[in-house]
Each structure stands twice: as C-alpha cells, then as structure tokens.
Motif scaffolding. Structure first.
Motif, short mmCIF file in Angstrom:
data_model
loop_
_atom_site.label_atom_id
_atom_site.label_comp_id
_atom_site.label_asym_id
_atom_site.label_seq_id
_atom_site.Cartn_x
_atom_site.Cartn_y
_atom_site.Cartn_z
N ALA A 1 -5.26 -4.17 -6.30
CA ALA A 1 -5.88 -5.29 -5.58
C ALA A 1 -4.99 -5.79 -4.45
CB ALA A 1 -6.19 -6.44 -6.55
N ALA A 2 -3.67 -5.75 -4.65
CA ALA A 2 -2.74 -6.17 -3.61
C ALA A 2 -2.61 -5.10 -2.53
CB ALA A 2 -1.38 -6.47 -4.22
N ALA A 3 -2.47 -3.85 -2.96
CA ALA A 3 -2.31 -2.75 -2.00
C ALA A 3 -3.51 -2.64 -1.08
CB ALA A 3 -2.09 -1.44 -2.75
N TYR B 1 0.82 -1.21 0.00
CA TYR B 1 0.00 0.00 0.00
C TYR B 1 0.86 1.26 0.00
CZ TYR B 1 -3.56 3.40 1.41
OH TYR B 1 -4.40 4.49 1.47
N ALA B 2 1.83 1.36 0.90
CA ALA B 2 2.64 2.59 1.00
C ALA B 2 3.39 2.84 -0.30
CB ALA B 2 3.60 2.49 2.18
N ASP B 3 3.97 1.78 -0.87
CA ASP B 3 4.70 1.92 -2.13
C ASP B 3 3.75 2.29 -3.27
OD1 ASP B 3 6.98 1.15 -0.76
OD2 ASP B 3 6.80 -0.96 -1.36
N ALA B 4 2.57 1.67 -3.28
CA ALA B 4 1.59 1.94 -4.33
C ALA B 4 1.13 3.39 -4.29
CB ALA B 4 0.38 1.00 -4.18
N HIS C 1 -9.01 3.30 0.55
CA HIS C 1 -8.55 2.37 -0.49
C HIS C 1 -8.06 3.15 -1.70
CE1 HIS C 1 -12.07 3.13 -3.03
NE2 HIS C 1 -12.81 3.09 -1.94
N LEU C 2 -7.39 2.42 -2.60
CA LEU C 2 -6.84 3.03 -3.81
C LEU C 2 -7.64 2.66 -5.05
CD1 LEU C 2 -3.03 2.42 -3.09
CD2 LEU C 2 -4.36 4.51 -2.70
#
Length: 451
Positions: A359-361, A84-87, A383-384
């Motif tokens: 979907a992963a983040a 999440y943080a990287d995304a 969410h992203l």
C-alpha cells in the motif's frame, strides 16, 4: 486471490498470500521504532485511526524511515519496507525466504506469524511458505491445473453468480455490499472452481466467515475453521481420486511433472491456500473498489459511460488503478532474512521478518505521478498489488475477472448506487496483511430482478 493474493482470488496473493488474519489494531501499541528519526516523531501505527487511513503514515515512513523496524500488535518485531524501488527489490530477493523455519523468533513471538492452525492441520506445504526448488516444482504443477483457459471458460459462471447475488437485494433499495455481495461472490466462485459440491458450499462460507470476521480476535476460532476445512478437503480429495471431474482439485490430483505428482498433503494445502488466500483478496478488491468509486463521482460516472458504450478499456485500466490506489492486500505476506542483507540502505539481520508494504509502495511519488489521485485511465501503472517475482499472484487473471464483472454489473444494474453512511463512520477490519471494510451500506432505486 499474495498464490492465490492478489492477494488475487484463487492464487498466491499479492506477493505472498494473504497470510492469514493478523491482530486487530490497538491504540496501546507503541509507535514503530528503528532506523531514522526518534520514535517520538514517528506516526503511531496500528491504531484504529491508522487502519481507517494508513496512507499519511506510510508517506511519512517513505520519506523518513523507508525501511523501518517496528513492534507489531502481536508483539513480533519486523521490518516494514515502504518505498517502491526497495519493495520491488525485496519481493524478488531470494535471500528473503518464505519459509517460516528461517524466522529467528523469540519465545513470545512463537507461532504468531502465518495462518493460525495451518501447521497443526498439516497445511504448510503451499506456495506461500516455500522457496525454490520446492516452490518451482509446486508452482509448475499447480499452473498445469490453474490455466488461463480454465479462468476464461469460468467467465459466464462468474457473471451468473454476480447477477444472482444482486437479484437477492435489488428489490429492497438498500444493501450491505460486503456481506450481501462482495463476500459471497468469491466464496461461491472458488468453491465452483475447486469442485466443492453445491450442497457443501455454505459450510465453506461459514469457515471463511470465521476467518474474515475474527481476524483480530482469538486465533483459536480461525484455527478451528482451518481444522474443519482440512478434514473436509481430505475427504473431497479422496472422492475426486475415485471420481475425477472437470474441476481444479481433480486437476491438481492429475497434474504431473516428469512423473512427479502432488502428494495428498500438498494437494490439500494448495486447495486450502487457493481458497483462503483467494477469497478475502477479492472481497476487498470489490469492496474497496466500489467504495472509492462512490467517493469519486466524476471517475465513477466516466466509468459508467464507458461501460454503457460497450467499451472495455477504462474498466481494465480502472481495475488496475483501484488495485494501486486502495488495494486489497496492504502488506505482502511474511518473509525472513536468511542472511544479513541491506534493503534501502538499512542492514537487516539474518532471521528477522520483513513485511513489504504494498500500500505504501504503490503510492510512492518517486514511481507514480500524482499517487494520491485516483485516475482510472492511468496507463503507466506497474503496481505491486499482485506482487513481483516468483511469488507473483498465480490467480491474478481470476481476480481481474471477478473484479471487473462485479463492478461493471453493479454500476450497470444499480446506476444511482450511493453510500448510505458517513465515510467517517465506516470501520475497516484490523490486521496486517489485508485491507478491507467491515461493511459497505448503500442505497439505490429498487428495481425488478432479472429472472
């Protein structure tokens, strides 16, 4: 509709549009390679099994190889960003360009990113393929036509379309919710919003069907549909210049900023991406959302009770949770490193493609408590699914409107709705960007039409 998905119905889809259908999964694709443990220990990606449930593989990648170089089914090599943080950082990093010109592509990868046929059809100048300052100018112009007021005023029409589609199968006691409901609803809605005459809307439905059905087949079929749509949009824009109406295409034509207007190519490209990127995200939002509600009866009953009581809070948080839990856009659309940069401790060379795995983040336990649990009342839910940064989904308000209207009406009018197939037998459409079911067969007690 990454502008138009969130993913989002008429907008820049979640962080980038739904950049066009990608190749079907294939069991012959080798496992991902790159940073982290040896390829032998990595999960196999892009198989049919992976398409059915990618979340265990994404959990492995988040833990062991969060920025992971892999070979895609098309043969293109790209980096997958899964935490999440990287995304979130990558989605807002302007060193990651949306312009395909920055792709240092090899001969075998030529033309295998983006929407098939958009280059030949002169449809490249839309929000999903450009960077500031051009992106800033175009988004500002489009925002003048695609306003929250226009979306709010469209709510009665969305409800009318929703009821009309349910009326078409309510007496049968069974339906395929993808083909009979989730697919036609956003097509007719965005056509209405754009100003496509009713007598021409079935043509748009056919072209969109080609795009959604053949996402993993020959790109030529999609490219032909894109070419036909481009020709139609050119004619429609010409007619709207002569006789403007109260619709989105007329608004795009009239929009100006400091004396600047959209060119005809820009207007056609924007209308195209609003439809292309918008419709499939909403198909999948409705399809995935209803599928998960049917698989979580406790959550579904709680939502039905809330709707019956005239409450809206759980419906609103519920849509956000469905977007997080099993959203319509699996990966944000293509980005390309304009210079060597570091994401999550991994160096990404200039010219390399980067795919942010939404979907992963959105199931990262470092960001969400109980990420693999569906909780419609979840409050802390940034969410992203609609992206982040300057490419945040322009059509998110329309996506929410259509998703809430569709699910609430289905649960109200078909209260005993149930799956008519074993979940293990359902098939998911292949591709990189979008995540959606091919079919969703359901049964219910037949009832009379509203009208």
């Amino acid at each position: 509709m990454s502008t138009t998905p969130g993913t989002c119905p008429a907008s820049e889809p979640a962080s980038g549009p739904a950049s066009g259908p990608a190749s079907e999964p294939t069991s012959e694709v080798p496992p991902g390679t790159g940073s982290g443990p040896s390829p032998e220990s990595a999960p196999e990606l892009f198989t049919w099994e992976f398409a059915s449930d990618p979340y265990p593989a994404y959990a492995w990648l988040r833990e062991h190889a969060p920025v992971h170089r892999t070979t895609l089914p098309s043969g293109v090599e790209a980096w997958l960003v899964t935490r999440y943080a990287d995304a979130r950082q990558a989605l807002a990093d302007q060193r990651l360009s949306k312009n395909p010109a920055h792709h240092d592509e090899s001969p075998h990868a030529k033309g295998k990113t983006g929407i098939p046929g958009e280059r030949k059809a002169e449809l490249m100048t839309h929000l999903l393929n450009i960077d500031p300052p051009d992106h800033t100018r175009l988004r500002r112009l489009v925002s003048k036509a695609f306003t929250p007021r226009r979306v709010a005023e469209f709510a009665p029409r969305v409800q009318e379309l929703t009821d009309r589609l349910i009326d078409s199968f309510v007496e049968k006691g069974s339906a395929d919710l993808i083909h009979e409901f989730a697919f036609p609803l956003p097509i007719y809605a965005i056509c209405d919003l754009l100003g496509v005459p009713e007598e021409d809307q079935d043509d748009f439905r056919d072209w969109a069907g080609m795009m959604i059905r053949h996402g993993g087949g020959p790109r030529g079929g999609v490219a032909r549909s894109v070419k036909k749509m481009r020709g139609y949009l050119a004619e429609l824009i010409h007619r709207k210049r002569e006789e403007p109406g109260d619709d989105l295409i007329s608004g795009l034509i009239k929009a100006s900023d400091h004396g600047e207007h959209l060119t005809e190519n820009e207007a056609a490209a924007m209308a195209f991406i609003l439809l292309f990127a918008g419709f499939e995200t909403t198909v999948n939002l409705i399809g995935n959302g209803m599928y998960q509600l049917l698989r979580h009866p406790g959550q579904r009953e709680r939502l039905q009770d809330s709707i019956a009581a005239g409450e809206t809070g759980l419906l609103e948080t519920g849509i956000e949770e469905l977007l997080r839990y099993d959203g319509p856009v699996e990966m944000a659309t293509w980005r390309y490193a304009t210079e060597s940069l570091v994401i999550g401790g991994q160096e990404v060379p200039a010219g390399d493609p980067v795919l942010v795995v939404l979907a992963a983040a959105d199931r990262d336990p470092e960001r969400f408590d109980g990420p693999d649990t569906l909780d419609l009342a979840r409050r802390d839910n940034q969410h992203l699914g609609y992206g982040h940064g300057i490419h945040y989904c322009l059509g998110a308000p329309l996506a929410r409107l259509e998703g809430q209207t569709a699910l609430a009406t289905l649960l109200t009018r078909l209260p005993d709705l149930r799956l008519a197939a074993d979940p293990a037998e359902l098939r998911w459409r292949g591709g990189l960007i979008m995540r959606g079911l091919r079919t969703l067969p359901v049964e219910f007690t037949p009832s009379v039409r509203l009208f």
